[in-house]
Design a protein around this motif. Structure first.
Motif, mmCIF file in Angstrom:
data_model
loop_
_atom_site.group_PDB
_atom_site.id
_atom_site.type_symbol
_atom_site.label_atom_id
_atom_site.label_comp_id
_atom_site.label_asym_id
_atom_site.label_seq_id
_atom_site.Cartn_x
_atom_site.Cartn_y
_atom_site.Cartn_z
ATOM 1 N N LEU A 26 54.187 31.197 36.978
ATOM 2 C CA LEU A 26 53.764 32.560 36.675
ATOM 3 C C LEU A 26 52.730 32.562 35.558
ATOM 4 O O LEU A 26 51.737 33.299 35.608
ATOM 5 N N ASP A 27 52.949 31.749 34.539
ATOM 6 C CA ASP A 27 51.961 31.599 33.464
ATOM 7 C C ASP A 27 50.593 31.224 34.031
ATOM 8 O O ASP A 27 49.562 31.800 33.664
ATOM 9 N N GLN A 28 50.579 30.243 34.922
ATOM 10 C CA GLN A 28 49.320 29.748 35.495
ATOM 11 C C GLN A 28 48.612 30.829 36.310
ATOM 12 O O GLN A 28 47.390 30.980 36.234
ATOM 13 N N ILE A 29 49.389 31.594 37.070
ATOM 14 C CA ILE A 29 48.795 32.654 37.896
ATOM 15 C C ILE A 29 48.138 33.713 37.015
ATOM 16 O O ILE A 29 46.990 34.106 37.243
ATOM 17 N N VAL A 30 48.875 34.173 36.008
ATOM 18 C CA VAL A 30 48.347 35.221 35.130
ATOM 19 C C VAL A 30 47.079 34.735 34.420
ATOM 20 O O VAL A 30 46.078 35.461 34.336
ATOM 21 N N GLN A 31 47.096 33.492 33.941
ATOM 22 C CA GLN A 31 45.916 32.929 33.271
ATOM 23 C C GLN A 31 44.738 32.812 34.227
ATOM 24 O O GLN A 31 43.582 33.102 33.873
ATOM 25 N N THR A 32 45.010 32.382 35.452
ATOM 26 C CA THR A 32 43.948 32.247 36.456
ATOM 27 C C THR A 32 43.296 33.589 36.746
ATOM 28 O O THR A 32 42.061 33.711 36.771
ATOM 29 N N ILE A 33 44.113 34.609 36.949
ATOM 30 C CA ILE A 33 43.578 35.934 37.271
ATOM 31 C C ILE A 33 42.763 36.480 36.104
ATOM 32 O O ILE A 33 41.670 37.037 36.296
ATOM 33 N N GLU A 34 43.267 36.304 34.882
ATOM 34 C CA GLU A 34 42.524 36.773 33.710
ATOM 35 C C GLU A 34 41.193 36.047 33.573
ATOM 36 O O GLU A 34 40.165 36.655 33.225
ATOM 37 N N LYS A 35 41.196 34.755 33.855
ATOM 38 C CA LYS A 35 39.966 33.964 33.763
ATOM 39 C C LYS A 35 38.938 34.422 34.802
ATOM 40 O O LYS A 35 37.750 34.568 34.506
ATOM 41 N N VAL A 36 39.411 34.676 36.017
ATOM 42 C CA VAL A 36 38.511 35.147 37.076
ATOM 43 C C VAL A 36 37.956 36.522 36.729
ATOM 44 O O VAL A 36 36.759 36.789 36.894
ATOM 45 N N LYS A 37 38.806 37.407 36.227
ATOM 46 C CA LYS A 37 38.357 38.750 35.845
ATOM 47 C C LYS A 37 37.272 38.676 34.777
ATOM 48 O O LYS A 37 36.256 39.375 34.844
ATOM 49 N N LYS A 38 37.484 37.810 33.782
ATOM 50 C CA LYS A 38 36.536 37.694 32.666
ATOM 51 C C LYS A 38 35.239 37.015 33.098
ATOM 52 O O LYS A 38 34.136 37.491 32.779
ATOM 53 N N THR A 39 35.358 35.918 33.847
ATOM 54 C CA THR A 39 34.179 35.142 34.237
ATOM 55 C C THR A 39 33.259 35.924 35.168
ATOM 56 O O THR A 39 32.028 35.865 35.051
ATOM 57 N N PHE A 40 33.857 36.679 36.098
ATOM 58 C CA PHE A 40 33.055 37.347 37.122
ATOM 59 C C PHE A 40 32.996 38.863 36.945
ATOM 60 O O PHE A 40 32.480 39.563 37.819
ATOM 61 N N SER A 41 33.512 39.356 35.822
ATOM 62 C CA SER A 41 33.533 40.799 35.554
ATOM 63 C C SER A 41 34.097 41.553 36.746
ATOM 64 O O SER A 41 33.516 42.541 37.226
ATOM 65 N N LYS A 42 35.217 41.084 37.245
ATOM 66 C CA LYS A 42 35.832 41.648 38.437
ATOM 67 C C LYS A 42 37.097 42.409 38.043
ATOM 68 O O LYS A 42 37.935 41.897 37.292
ATOM 69 N N LYS A 43 37.231 43.618 38.554
ATOM 70 C CA LYS A 43 38.435 44.395 38.301
ATOM 71 C C LYS A 43 39.493 44.022 39.347
ATOM 72 O O LYS A 43 39.295 44.247 40.541
ATOM 73 N N ILE A 44 40.574 43.417 38.893
ATOM 74 C CA ILE A 44 41.679 43.048 39.783
ATOM 75 C C ILE A 44 42.972 43.546 39.144
ATOM 76 O O ILE A 44 43.240 43.282 37.975
ATOM 77 N N THR A 45 43.781 44.251 39.909
ATOM 78 C CA THR A 45 45.050 44.778 39.416
ATOM 79 C C THR A 45 46.207 43.935 39.950
ATOM 80 O O THR A 45 46.292 43.714 41.162
ATOM 81 N N ILE A 46 47.054 43.439 39.048
ATOM 82 C CA ILE A 46 48.283 42.783 39.492
ATOM 83 C C ILE A 46 49.316 43.879 39.715
ATOM 84 O O ILE A 46 49.816 44.480 38.770
#
Length: 248
Positions: free
Chosen positions: A152-172
């Motif tokens: 779960l830690d890895q998933i949350v970190q991955t999603i946050e990294k993708v959101k920040k790197t690509f300026s993408k709005k993603i809702t968990i």
């Protein structure tokens, strides 16, 4: 049209089962659903009896055909199938600049669907990034076990990294407890740990352990259609209603 990634970087967490049965349950609620198999193991395709096709997501992602060319129908669901060729496709995408949005571009060409559910691979990969960048929302199926917390830690970190790197709005949207045995005290303890340590919703719905869900792929069916009165089918119908409520 709402696009969901069904994601967990730990294998054996019920991602494919959740994608298929959430899709089937939403279809029972009169929603038009597309399932995208983005796992090179092709488990989603196989589980719905799709194992004979000339072109797949591997070809669509490389631009060798359109995504509409590969679509198949099962149980009133539309399916974009995959097989082990997707592993080679991932290598090709990784070598090409700007290919992290290949799936997003394919999804933009689609119309007529209320929901698109992407069954993600069980790893952080170029395909996972493609899935997240094509998605509006994320569902995390998770067994209520201690070892699952690391994932779960890895998933949350991955999603946050993708959101920040690509300026993408993603809702968990949240964590979906799966393969739950209500008699186990540990399940409740893990659930409480997540509630106390993560800013994540845990869905009210939970998916109980049930042998019918394991049997259904042998017949190329969702458990919704294979055994609609089973615990799993009832649980996934309840979960679909919860997802629909979130998207009102």
């Amino acid at each position: 049209m709402v696009v969901y990634s069904i994601i967990n970087q730990k294998g054996g967490t019920g991602k494919t089962t959740t994608a298929i049965n959430l899709g089937a349950a939403l279809n029972r609620r009169a929603k038009n659903v597309l399932l995208i198999d983005l796992d090179a193991q092709g488990n989603l395709s196989y589980s719905l009896g799709i194992n004979d096709f000339d072109q797949s997501m591997a070809d669509a992602l490389l631009g060798e055909c359109t995504i509409n060319d590969i679509l198949q129908e099962r149980e009133s669901l539309t399916v974009a199938p995959s097989d082990n060729q997707l592993a080679d496709t991932e290598l090709s995408l990784a070598r090409s600049e700007g290919q992290e949005k290949a799936l997003a571009n394919l999804v933009k060409s689609l119309s007529g669907f209320d929901y698109i559910l992407i069954d993600c691979p069980p790893s952080l990969s170029m395909l996972t990034i493609n899935a997240l960048l094509a998605s509006d929302r994320v569902i995390i199926p998770m067994q209520m076990e201690v070892l699952s917390l690391q994932g779960l830690d890895q998933i949350v970190q991955t999603i946050e990294k993708v959101k920040k790197t690509f300026s993408k709005k993603i809702t968990i949207d949240g964590v979906l407890p799966v393969m739950v045995d209500k008699r186990r005290k540990l399940s409740q303890e893990v659930k409480e740990y997540i509630q106390n340590n993560y800013d994540l919703r845990i869905f009210d719905s939970l998916i109980r352990s049930n042998v019918k869900a394991s049997e259904a792929p042998s017949f190329g069916k969702s458990v919704i259609n294979y055994k609609p009165t089973s615990n799993s089918a009832v649980d996934y119908m309840r979960f679909a209603d919860e997802v629909l409520e979130l998207n009102r």
